[in-house]
Scaffold this active site. Structure first.
Site, short mmCIF file in Angstrom:
data_model
loop_
_atom_site.label_atom_id
_atom_site.label_comp_id
_atom_site.label_asym_id
_atom_site.label_seq_id
_atom_site.Cartn_x
_atom_site.Cartn_y
_atom_site.Cartn_z
N ASP A 1 0.89 -1.17 -0.02
CA ASP A 1 -0.13 -0.01 -0.05
C ASP A 1 0.85 1.18 0.13
OD1 ASP A 1 -2.20 1.65 0.13
OD2 ASP A 1 -2.65 1.62 2.29
N ASP B 1 -1.29 6.41 -6.76
CA ASP B 1 -1.63 5.21 -5.98
C ASP B 1 -1.80 4.04 -6.38
OD1 ASP B 1 -2.69 4.30 -3.35
OD2 ASP B 1 -4.55 4.50 -3.91
#
Length: 466
Positions: free
Chosen positions: A130, A345
């Site tokens: 992440d 992201d």
């Protein structure tokens, strides 16, 4: 075959919590965990190790890689998994610097799993990668509340290198929600889908690569990595893995703890069966890892004090075909309040643009595509009807203009076709405030995050050949 008109450059496209106050949560469990009796050096000392400086590679697997899904189904599954993440990111985008919500809840979840081993002797796990959060954590025995994971839960009592972190440790102080119990640092980390992990902060030896191989260069073991040993983990966002490895910009993240100052990744096409790559140290340098003839482009990373973990970029404009869209420059800019902006992201599947910007992109594609707009239930905002018996179509160019860099995307990175449904769809959507560059748009792109120079660089690369 449908060809774009001569005035439109084309790319051949093949079909193929709310605010959570930690003081309101009473931690009643007493965690009986071993501390290491061995005398070990610090991670700071290990940073001088040549193997770490030279860099290492971690294989990445898409969470749906083992399933038999079409490309459109993979995108839909990713969008469905990421809806809470998007809602949370959108909420952050309209939150001011002074709002307490900014530091209490993190994005969480993700789309790629990384292989690693924890402890001495090492035990293998899969963890979610992440880039939108910082904490490294795994589920630990004894469990007060643990979700079902693919591998056995880590038992710190079986590892000779496990040690609890004290309350004065800098990593403990870096937490936004922590408590001290018998000089042990207890943490709470909450994510945008209401998932939480709670437990003891500890240090442990992490091994990356194949530790069982006779080839000692096949793996690297790094001592004293700070991580959360979670005894109470709730929510459905993490069931694909045994925890999460944060790669954000904060001090708790793996890249910050390693002190290598940079990492890069190269993501294969979402429907590829090949593993993707995550690279650290000097191996992450684009010059050293690619033989591509394409030019390496670089754009500054922007800091947002209210969201310091995210990788913000300066998006100045978007071109569709030959048309530089008339989007106000303020659309993608980070506001003084800390809201808005544009982030890259890895854990978000498709790109989401602030609704004014997306509206302009959508309008341009409708006017330039030589196909009729479809009324579909795919979950994507814009789809077109495919002609019968067509194996390839031409689509307008899509170029993202960042400060100092122009990213000219290949058609497969923004158009998703499904011949069975007779549709081709734009893999983008609208958001409120914050804009997000998703992983479908990052396919077959080697992307370097350089925290020391505070820049991001990228170059088109065949990731399955890296």
């Amino acid at each position: 075959m449908f060809m774009a008109t001569s005035v439109v450059p084309h790319d051949r496209f093949h079909l193929s919590y709310s605010h959570m106050m930690f003081i309101l949560l009473t931690i009643t469990s007493i965690f009986v965990l071993p501390t290491s009796s061995t005398s070990r050096g610090t991670l700071d000392q290990y940073r001088h190790d040549s193997k770490l400086r030279n860099g290492f590679r971690i294989n990445l697997n898409h969470v749906d890689g083992a399933g038999n899904f079409t490309k459109l189904e993979l995108v839909q599954r990713g969008m469905n998994r990421g809806k809470h993440r998007l809602q949370r990111l959108s909420a952050l985008a309209v939150t001011s610097v002074d709002d307490d919500i900014k530091s209490q809840v993190h994005t969480g979840s993700g789309e790629f799993l990384m292989s690693l081993s924890i402890g001495t002797p090492p035990t293998s796990y899969l963890a979610i990668m992440d880039t939108g959060s910082d904490l490294i954590w795994t589920q630990c025995k004894p469990c007060t509340e643990c979700y079902k994971q693919p591998t056995p839960i880590f038992d710190p009592s079986t590892s000779s290198s496990f040690s609890k972190l004290s309350c004065t440790n800098t990593l403990c102080r870096a937490l936004t929600a922590s408590m001290c119990s018998e000089n042990a640092c207890e943490y709470l980390y909450a994510y945008g889908d209401d998932s939480t992990t709670q437990g003891i902060m500890a240090s442990e030896t992490f091994t990356f690569g194949d530790h069982s191989s006779k080839d000692k260069s096949a793996s690297i073991s790094i001592p004293n990595v700070g991580f959360g040993c979670g005894n109470d983990n709730e929510g459905g966002g993490f069931t694909q893995g045994a925890g999460l490895v944060g790669l954000g910009r904060g001090p708790l993240s793996l890249v910050s703890q390693l002190g290598t100052g940079k990492f890069s990744y190269c993501l294969n096409s979402i429907d590829s069966t090949q593993t993707s790559s995550l690279l650290f140290g000097s191996l992450a340098n684009l010059v050293n890892t690619t033989t591509s003839d394409n030019e390496i482009q670089t754009t500054p990373l922007i800091k947002n004090p209210s969201q310091p973990s995210f990788y913000y970029l300066d998006l100045e404009g978007i071109t569709v075909g030959e048309t530089l869209l008339s989007i106000p420059k303020s659309t993608f800019q980070l506001k003084p309040s800390g809201s808005g902006g544009f982030i890259i992201d890895s854990g978000t599947t498709i790109t989401y643009l602030q609704k004014t910007g997306f509206s302009a992109v959508k309008k341009a594609f409708i006017s330039q595509m030589k196909l009729t707009v479809a009324d579909s239930s795919t979950g994507l905002d814009l789809c077109f009807n495919l002609p019968n018996s067509v194996s390839e179509i031409d689509v307008p160019k899509l170029i993202f203009h960042f400060k100092g860099a122009d990213l000219d995307l290949p058609g497969n990175n923004y158009m998703i076709a499904d011949s069975d449904l007779g549709l081709v769809c734009l893999a983008m959507g609208a958001s409120n405030g914050l804009s997000i560059f998703g992983n479908v748009q990052q396919q077959n792109m080697l992307i370097l995050h350089d925290l020391e120079k505070e820049v991001m660089s990228f170059v088109p690369t065949k990731c399955d050949q890296l």
